[in-house]
Design an enzyme around this catalytic site. Structure first.
Site, mmCIF file in Angstrom:
data_model
loop_
_atom_site.group_PDB
_atom_site.id
_atom_site.type_symbol
_atom_site.label_atom_id
_atom_site.label_comp_id
_atom_site.label_asym_id
_atom_site.label_seq_id
_atom_site.Cartn_x
_atom_site.Cartn_y
_atom_site.Cartn_z
ATOM 1 N N ASP A 91 0.825 -1.070 -0.024
ATOM 2 C CA ASP A 91 0.115 -0.003 -0.074
ATOM 3 C C ASP A 91 1.113 1.132 -0.053
ATOM 4 O O ASP A 91 1.725 1.238 0.792
ATOM 5 C CB ASP A 91 -0.963 0.117 1.320
ATOM 6 C CG ASP A 91 -1.788 -1.072 1.356
ATOM 7 O OD1 ASP A 91 -2.267 -1.575 0.325
ATOM 8 O OD2 ASP A 91 -2.313 -1.258 2.301
ATOM 9 N N GLU A 112 -9.302 0.009 -4.711
ATOM 10 C CA GLU A 112 -8.125 0.460 -3.699
ATOM 11 C C GLU A 112 -6.946 0.958 -4.547
ATOM 12 O O GLU A 112 -5.951 0.137 -4.718
ATOM 13 C CB GLU A 112 -7.845 -0.804 -2.783
ATOM 14 C CG GLU A 112 -8.475 -1.271 -1.829
ATOM 15 C CD GLU A 112 -8.090 -2.275 -0.934
ATOM 16 O OE1 GLU A 112 -6.746 -2.481 -0.810
ATOM 17 O OE2 GLU A 112 -8.643 -2.706 0.016
HETATM 18 ZN ZN LIG Z 1 -3.376 -3.548 0.672
#
Ligand SMILES: [Zn+2]
Length: 248
Positions: free
Chosen positions: A164, A213
């Site tokens: 991320d 995402e």
């Molecule tokens: Zn993630």
């Protein structure tokens, strides 16, 4: 048995490093000429080249239909990449070596173009996921938790191949508005050049099992990421023909 497994892993590592290292010059040349040839696909692209079930494979698919096996898998080559880290010293700042190499190149190149990114979360252990998922269930209920957090043993972060990222302001930290920031737009346009895909694209929840995402990258190597890009295929499930979806 263990020796055989380790020997096999060693051979795999050598192959993966040789052919999918983001710094590999011949690979980069091939990808550049691919782009110049009007996005021609690779006729003999071998989707069976690496396993989609072996957790050590850079093409392993982890989703709600396919958990890690073993569920408590721990990569044996975790390192802290030389990039800006959101939580220095935290174990989640580790990723596998191949991911680290690619992240360093991606974040370095982005920076030279005025795009500043940091690693927000990389490797997460099985036990970390137990507590993370548990906290979502406790506060929002299981159905809501399943939309945003993987059950233990089903998180791509446990492979060490997921990362991320965040911009330095954190104003869209783990929010879909990250995709509208210059940093999110740059990633959407360039991540594949470094071997990453945006793992949970917009409007693909029924396939990937997760809402959009734009911050979550998954390393699959330059050749596969480029092939997905030129074929306009956004999800690993569609590209490799593997089942997914929102239900476990
Ligand atoms: Zn993630």
């Amino acid at each position: 048995m263990l020796v055989v497994a380790l020997a096999g892993f060693g051979i795999y590592q050598l192959t993966a490093t040789k052919d999918d290292a983001p710094n590999d010059i011949s690979n980069n040349k091939m990808n550049q000429s691919d782009r110049q040839n009007n996005d021609k696909t690779t006729p003999n692209f071998d989707k069976a080249r690496y396993s989609q079930t072996d957790p050590t494979s850079i093409w392993v698919i982890v989703n709600k239909k396919h958990g890690l096996s073993p569920k408590t898998y721990i990569p044996n080559d975790l390192v802290v990449p030389d990039v800006r880290l959101r939580v220095p010293g935290n174990s989640s700042m580790q990723v596998r070596q191949v991911t680290a190499d690619a992240l360093e190149k991606l974040i370095g190149d982005a920076k030279s173009q005025g795009i500043n990114l940091e690693l927000s979360s990389g490797y997460r252990s099985y036990s970390f996921q137990v507590s993370l998922y548990g906290s979502y269930v406790k506060s929002d209920g299981q159905a809501a938790a399943d939309r945003v957090s993987a059950r233990p043993g089903y998180s791509e972060h446990q492979t060490g191949l997921a990362a991320d990222l965040d911009d330095l302001s954190h104003k869209c930290h783990l929010e879909t508005c990250f995709g509208e920031l210059p940093e999110g737009k740059w990633l959407a346009a360039h991540a594949y050049e470094y071997g990453f895909v945006i793992r949970y694209p917009k409007d693909k929840e029924s396939i990937t099992g997760y809402a959009y995402e734009p911050w979550h990258l998954r390393y699959i190597g330059v050749s596969a990421a480029t092939e997905m890009h030129i074929q306009h295929i956004e999800t690993l499930e569609e590209f490799f023909g593997v089942s997914g979806g929102v239900n476990y």
